[in-house]
Design a protein around this motif. Structure first.
Motif, PDB file in Angstrom:
ATOM      1  N   LYS A  97       0.723  -1.035  -0.028  1.00 33.51           N
ATOM      2  CA  LYS A  97       0.159   0.083  -0.082  1.00 33.51           C
ATOM      3  C   LYS A  97       0.746   1.258   0.024  1.00 33.51           C
ATOM      4  O   LYS A  97       0.528   2.280  -0.700  1.00 33.51           O
ATOM      5  N   GLU A 225      -9.144   0.732  -3.508  1.00 30.06           N
ATOM      6  CA  GLU A 225      -8.223   0.309  -2.387  1.00 30.06           C
ATOM      7  C   GLU A 225      -8.806  -0.043  -1.371  1.00 30.06           C
ATOM      8  O   GLU A 225      -8.267  -1.255  -0.926  1.00 30.06           O
ATOM      9  N   GLU A 229      -8.374  -4.182  -0.465  1.00 32.30           N
ATOM     10  CA  GLU A 229      -7.446  -4.528   0.996  1.00 32.30           C
ATOM     11  C   GLU A 229      -8.476  -5.369   1.591  1.00 32.30           C
ATOM     12  O   GLU A 229      -8.288  -5.973   2.600  1.00 32.30           O
TER      13      GLU A 229
END
Length: 233
Positions: A97, A225, A229
């Motif tokens: 990340k 994102e 995740e």
């Protein structure tokens, strides 16, 4: 003898079942390696600060940054998939990340500089057109406002009018011509002002549209994102 044959058949069957899987995994690993090896160094070096000095370069820079973002996102997705089988999964995901964020931040100034150049180029071009148009109108207005006062000899002779009356009429004609010329000048000045105001309104609108698009892209990127995740079930 029969038992040995059955054992061999089972062994061959197991090998044949796992062989395609292992080959596919090896191919996937090879593809992921090509994706994860991508870096933004080439793009950043191609467009150092202040290097965008033409519309063609600005448009190409925006295109290159867009392609770079796609590769950055693909690399991030591949790195996250590679993290899940590892023992320290969270640490691996955090590292992926962070790399994803740093890469996006590295190419963002290029896009901002390119958009800024395009925006200022449009404003300069518009101002130049307005300036040229204003000069042309001013030249025409100067020619129209130069209203000569008619001479007495130029006025038609009418019976019963003295020279003083004829002079007064000549001055009246000149005054009316001057008023018409002044109204024309004011009309043209108003048109110029309105045109400039409309151009400014268009510029503000385009700027708001660009800002809105940037916000939407950022929101979509953050959603992607967060979705990426989430652990694969």
């Amino acid at each position: 003898m029969v038992g040995d044959m059955k054992f061999c058949l089972k062994k061959v069957l197991l090998v044949s079942l796992f062989l395609p899987v292992s080959q596919g995994w090896a191919q996937s690993t090879e593809v992921d390696a090509s994706i994860t090896s991508y870096t933004v160094t080439a793009v950043v070096q191609r467009y150092p600060s202040g290097s965008i000095q033409s519309g063609e370069t600005a448009n190409q820079a925006i295109k290159d940054v867009g392609e770079s973002r796609q590769k950055i996102d693909a690399r991030y997705a591949a790195e996250k998939q590679a993290c899940y089988p590892k023992f320290f999964t969270n640490a691996c995901l955090n590292k992926a990340k962070e790399r994803h964020y740093e890469s996006l931040q590295a190419v963002r100034p290029i896009e901002l500089e390119a958009n800024s150049y395009i925006r200022h180029a449009r404003v300069s071009e518009r101002d130049q057109r307005l300036e040229e148009s204003a000069k042309a109108r001013e030249a025409r207005a100067k020619g129209n406002t130069s209203v000569p006062v008619p001479q007495i000899n130029d006025m038609p002779r009418e019976s019963g009018l003295s020279d003083a009356q004829r002079a007064a009429r000549a001055q009246d004609v000149a005054d009316r011509n001057a008023e018409r010329a002044e109204r024309e000048r004011q009309r043209r000045a108003a048109e110029e002002s309105n045109a400039k105001q409309r151009a400014q309104n268009v510029e503000r609108y385009e700027e708001k549209v660009r800002e809105s698009e940037e916000r939407q892209k950022e929101v979509a990127r953050r959603k992607a994102e967060r979705a990426a995740e989430q652990p694969v079930k």
